[in-house]
Design a protein around this motif. Structure first.
Motif, mmCIF file in Angstrom:
data_model
loop_
_atom_site.group_PDB
_atom_site.id
_atom_site.type_symbol
_atom_site.label_atom_id
_atom_site.label_comp_id
_atom_site.label_asym_id
_atom_site.label_seq_id
_atom_site.Cartn_x
_atom_site.Cartn_y
_atom_site.Cartn_z
ATOM 1 N N PHE A 116 0.871 -1.177 0.000
ATOM 2 C CA PHE A 116 0.000 0.000 0.000
ATOM 3 C C PHE A 116 0.904 1.222 0.000
ATOM 4 C CE2 PHE A 116 -3.005 2.969 2.219
ATOM 5 C CZ PHE A 116 -4.019 2.924 1.279
ATOM 6 N N GLN A 117 0.386 2.372 -0.399
ATOM 7 C CA GLN A 117 1.246 3.549 -0.579
ATOM 8 C C GLN A 117 1.542 4.310 0.712
ATOM 9 O OE1 GLN A 117 -1.482 2.840 -2.400
ATOM 10 N NE2 GLN A 117 -1.029 3.015 -4.581
ATOM 11 N N LEU A 118 1.013 3.859 1.830
ATOM 12 C CA LEU A 118 1.211 4.585 3.081
ATOM 13 C C LEU A 118 1.415 3.632 4.255
ATOM 14 C CD1 LEU A 118 -1.647 7.229 2.704
ATOM 15 C CD2 LEU A 118 0.807 7.750 2.688
ATOM 16 N N TYR A 119 2.298 4.025 5.161
ATOM 17 C CA TYR A 119 2.420 3.422 6.488
ATOM 18 C C TYR A 119 1.737 4.349 7.503
ATOM 19 C CZ TYR A 119 6.323 0.264 5.145
ATOM 20 O OH TYR A 119 7.109 -0.719 4.590
ATOM 21 N N PRO A 120 1.391 3.848 8.679
ATOM 22 C CA PRO A 120 1.039 4.757 9.766
ATOM 23 C C PRO A 120 2.273 5.567 10.169
ATOM 24 C CG PRO A 120 0.434 2.486 10.287
ATOM 25 C CD PRO A 120 1.308 2.439 9.080
ATOM 26 N N ARG A 121 2.081 6.794 10.532
ATOM 27 C CA ARG A 121 3.220 7.618 10.969
ATOM 28 C C ARG A 121 3.974 6.942 12.112
ATOM 29 N NH1 ARG A 121 -0.196 12.510 10.309
ATOM 30 N NH2 ARG A 121 0.695 13.784 8.643
ATOM 31 N N ARG A 122 3.224 6.318 13.011
ATOM 32 C CA ARG A 122 3.835 5.675 14.174
ATOM 33 C C ARG A 122 4.855 4.620 13.767
ATOM 34 N NH1 ARG A 122 2.027 1.015 16.057
ATOM 35 N NH2 ARG A 122 0.047 1.301 14.934
ATOM 36 N N ILE A 123 4.553 3.837 12.742
ATOM 37 C CA ILE A 123 5.488 2.816 12.278
ATOM 38 C C ILE A 123 6.733 3.455 11.688
ATOM 39 C CG2 ILE A 123 5.804 0.922 10.629
ATOM 40 C CD1 ILE A 123 4.003 0.191 12.974
ATOM 41 N N VAL A 124 6.561 4.488 10.897
ATOM 42 C CA VAL A 124 7.701 5.163 10.275
ATOM 43 C C VAL A 124 8.626 5.754 11.335
ATOM 44 C CG1 VAL A 124 8.391 7.065 8.748
ATOM 45 C CG2 VAL A 124 6.408 5.641 8.167
ATOM 46 N N GLU A 125 8.050 6.297 12.381
ATOM 47 C CA GLU A 125 8.840 6.987 13.396
ATOM 48 C C GLU A 125 9.476 6.037 14.410
ATOM 49 O OE1 GLU A 125 5.989 9.644 15.053
ATOM 50 O OE2 GLU A 125 5.998 10.995 13.310
ATOM 51 N N ARG A 126 8.863 4.862 14.662
ATOM 52 C CA ARG A 126 9.320 4.047 15.786
ATOM 53 C C ARG A 126 9.840 2.664 15.406
ATOM 54 N NH1 ARG A 126 4.096 5.059 19.798
ATOM 55 N NH2 ARG A 126 4.115 7.353 19.685
ATOM 56 N N HIS A 127 9.448 2.136 14.268
ATOM 57 C CA HIS A 127 9.846 0.766 13.958
ATOM 58 C C HIS A 127 11.352 0.694 13.694
ATOM 59 C CE1 HIS A 127 9.475 -3.358 12.791
ATOM 60 N NE2 HIS A 127 9.997 -3.123 11.604
ATOM 61 N N ASP A 128 12.004 -0.351 14.231
ATOM 62 C CA ASP A 128 13.456 -0.448 14.127
ATOM 63 C C ASP A 128 13.928 -1.324 12.975
ATOM 64 O OD1 ASP A 128 12.583 -2.816 15.198
ATOM 65 O OD2 ASP A 128 14.064 -2.897 16.815
ATOM 66 N N GLY A 129 13.013 -1.839 12.160
ATOM 67 C CA GLY A 129 13.394 -2.582 10.963
ATOM 68 C C GLY A 129 13.373 -1.689 9.736
ATOM 69 N N ARG A 130 13.869 -2.211 8.629
ATOM 70 C CA ARG A 130 13.866 -1.438 7.385
ATOM 71 C C ARG A 130 12.461 -1.406 6.789
ATOM 72 N NH1 ARG A 130 18.394 -4.240 3.781
ATOM 73 N NH2 ARG A 130 17.201 -6.061 4.511
ATOM 74 N N LEU A 131 12.133 -0.281 6.150
ATOM 75 C CA LEU A 131 10.834 -0.094 5.522
ATOM 76 C C LEU A 131 10.996 -0.028 4.011
ATOM 77 C CD1 LEU A 131 9.251 2.602 7.885
ATOM 78 C CD2 LEU A 131 9.160 0.108 8.089
ATOM 79 N N PHE A 132 10.206 -0.834 3.310
ATOM 80 C CA PHE A 132 10.203 -0.862 1.851
ATOM 81 C C PHE A 132 8.767 -0.647 1.360
ATOM 82 C CE2 PHE A 132 13.694 -3.491 3.265
ATOM 83 C CZ PHE A 132 14.740 -3.194 2.397
ATOM 84 N N PHE A 133 8.659 -0.239 0.110
ATOM 85 C CA PHE A 133 7.372 -0.204 -0.575
ATOM 86 C C PHE A 133 7.453 -1.097 -1.809
ATOM 87 C CE2 PHE A 133 7.172 3.817 1.731
ATOM 88 C CZ PHE A 133 5.830 3.912 2.092
ATOM 89 N N PHE A 134 6.299 -1.592 -2.239
ATOM 90 C CA PHE A 134 6.185 -2.288 -3.522
ATOM 91 C C PHE A 134 4.793 -1.957 -4.070
ATOM 92 C CE2 PHE A 134 6.126 -6.656 -5.827
ATOM 93 C CZ PHE A 134 6.534 -6.051 -6.999
ATOM 94 N N VAL A 135 4.681 -0.853 -4.805
ATOM 95 C CA VAL A 135 3.381 -0.297 -5.178
ATOM 96 C C VAL A 135 3.132 -0.407 -6.680
ATOM 97 C CG1 VAL A 135 3.373 1.277 -3.215
ATOM 98 C CG2 VAL A 135 4.338 2.046 -5.393
ATOM 99 N N ASP A 136 1.844 -0.524 -7.037
ATOM 100 C CA ASP A 136 1.496 -0.600 -8.457
ATOM 101 C C ASP A 136 1.438 0.769 -9.112
ATOM 102 O OD1 ASP A 136 -0.814 0.252 -7.155
ATOM 103 O OD2 ASP A 136 -2.160 -1.102 -8.235
ATOM 104 N N GLN A 137 1.177 1.804 -8.318
ATOM 105 C CA GLN A 137 1.177 3.183 -8.805
ATOM 106 C C GLN A 137 1.238 4.099 -7.595
ATOM 107 O OE1 GLN A 137 -2.549 4.222 -10.774
ATOM 108 N NE2 GLN A 137 -3.691 2.844 -9.440
ATOM 109 N N THR A 138 1.588 5.350 -7.818
ATOM 110 C CA THR A 138 1.591 6.310 -6.723
ATOM 111 C C THR A 138 0.164 6.821 -6.505
ATOM 112 O OG1 THR A 138 1.996 8.214 -8.173
ATOM 113 C CG2 THR A 138 3.928 7.045 -7.308
ATOM 114 N N LEU A 139 -0.049 7.419 -5.347
ATOM 115 C CA LEU A 139 -1.370 7.995 -5.079
ATOM 116 C C LEU A 139 -1.676 9.129 -6.048
ATOM 117 C CD1 LEU A 139 -1.587 8.051 -1.176
ATOM 118 C CD2 LEU A 139 -2.580 6.405 -2.776
ATOM 119 N N LYS A 140 -0.673 9.897 -6.431
ATOM 120 C CA LYS A 140 -0.898 10.965 -7.405
ATOM 121 C C LYS A 140 -1.441 10.389 -8.705
ATOM 122 C CE LYS A 140 1.366 14.968 -9.556
ATOM 123 N NZ LYS A 140 0.953 14.700 -10.951
ATOM 124 N N GLN A 141 -0.849 9.316 -9.175
ATOM 125 C CA GLN A 141 -1.336 8.671 -10.393
ATOM 126 C C GLN A 141 -2.757 8.143 -10.193
ATOM 127 O OE1 GLN A 141 1.977 5.903 -10.723
ATOM 128 N NE2 GLN A 141 2.653 6.878 -12.624
#
Length: 397
Positions: A116-141
């Motif tokens: 999905f094109q978004l994480y919760p802010r809390r995960i981005v700020e606090r999670h200690d593992g690496r974060l990746f995306f795999f999206v079919d298109q951006t939200l702008k598209q």
């Protein structure tokens, strides 16, 4: 501008070597990743093939089923309506995502691949593992091409958070170069952080193995056999396909059409009454995968004529089974078809243009045979094994 990345480039010098991530990995999506009915099965089959390649992997169960979610959506929309006079877009709000990810939170140190094109802010700020995306298109598209009719404030806020999270992610994988270009050009993300990886066909690998082991005699001569797969018949262009088929028939072409995912009673009478159409309706790929494969594999041309499309998963299924394709020249769809055995159709092309293509395939057996041979020889390129190998190589770095 980013150059397209072909899944055929995934193979290493040692074809038996597979790079496996050195950490635990979780696939995420809005919905239960372990359910093949979520997002056309894309997260499920990506997860399944990662496990087959030896990853330590799991799927997050972020299901939105149940009354509580309907109640939360209603209250959120009511607050938005009172505050701004508009509503809609709850699934893109941080409030929704924060509640959702509490259902199955990531483990400490776990890498996450979010489809999905978004994480919760809390995960981005606090999670200690690496974060990746795999999206079919951006939200702008998506917002610009799908006409969702969401409030401007909701879209602006979602795109702003998406941009910030792409910046903080380790890598943004996209399912087409079409989407990768948007990540770079519209969101300002450094090209070296973006990797285009065309996804594989959402078909059960065990069923595919059994199908590959069978004899596959040449198709019997007769009418050109088309197949369409999709629920949203209008956006997917079933009406355009039928109109083009009728044009080709009026010029002497013998053509039959098999429609999967749509029942006759679901379409206007003008379409339902056209002869030579086999209306299959819904096929549960979880329980009837073998039947689904047979329904596709016994046809000549897989057809998708979407008016708007990020990619089109049915195209990957057609290619994996060695079908010639009729595909929309929109979004990332051109990257989903096999070069030399696909015919691209502009979204504004009329029945005459579509009919001309079908007439050629129906009457020029040399053309059809040549393109079928190409499609058959390249079918493995539409497997999930190759894109998962490429993603695994990046995660293993």
């Amino acid at each position: 501008m980013l150059a397209p990345v072909k899944v055929s480039e995934v193979s290493s010098s040692d074809p038996k070597h597979i790079d496996v991530p050195h950490t635990r990995v979780a696939f995420a999506m809005v919905g239960d990743v372990t359910n093949p009915g979520v997002a056309s099965g894309t997260p499920y089959f990506a997860l399944q093939h990662a496990a087959r390649q030896g990853w330590s992997v799991r799927g997050l169960r972020l299901s939105t089923d149940g009354r509580n979610w309907a109640r939360r959506r209603l209250l959120w929309n009511l607050r938005q309506k009172l505050a701004s006079g508009a509503s809609g877009g709850y699934q893109y709000s941080d409030e929704f995502l924060d509640q959702l990810w509490k259902l199955d939170p990531p483990m400490p140190g776990e890498d996450i691949i979010n489809m999905f094109q978004l994480y919760p802010r809390r995960i981005v700020e606090r999670h200690d593992g690496r974060l990746f995306f795999f999206v079919d298109q951006t939200l702008k598209q998506m917002f610009e091409t799908y006409g969702l009719g969401l409030p401007d404030k909701v879209m602006h806020d979602a795109i702003g958070r998406e941009r910030d999270q792409y910046q903080k992610a380790t890598t943004v994988f996209t399912q087409s170069s079409y989407a990768a270009r948007s990540v770079v050009e519209d969101y300002g993300i450094a090209p070296e952080k973006v990797q285009a990886v065309v996804c594989g066909a959402n078909l059960d690998p065990d069923v595919l193995d059994a199908w590959e082991a069978q004899d596959h005699p040449p198709h019997d001569p007769g009418p050109l056999r088309l197949v369409f797969v999709g629920k949203d018949w209008q956006r997917k262009g079933l009406d355009r396909l039928i109109a083009g088929m009728e044009v080709a028939r009026s010029q002497g072409a013998e053509i039959d059409l098999r429609v999967i995912g749509v029942a006759r009673e679901d379409v206007p009478k003008t379409l339902a009454q056209v002869s030579g159409i086999e209306w299959i309706g819904f096929v549960d790929k979880r329980r009837e995968t073998g039947r689904f494969v047979d329904l596709l594999a016994t046809c000549d041309v897989g057809c998708l004529l979407s008016r708007a499309e990020a990619g089109g998963m049915s195209l990957r299924e057609f290619c994996r089974l060695g079908l010639v394709t009729l595909a929309p020249d929109v979004g990332g769809s051109p990257e989903y078809v096999t070069h030399g055995s696909g015919h691209l159709v502009k979204p504004d092309a009329g029945p005459e243009t579509i009919g001309t293509i079908l007439l050629g395939l129906a009457t020029d057996k040399t053309l059809l045979d040549r393109q079928r041979k190409i499609a058959w020889s390249e079918r493995i390129q539409a497997s999930w094994d190759l894109p998962i190998r490429l993603i695994g190589r990046r995660l293993a770095e």
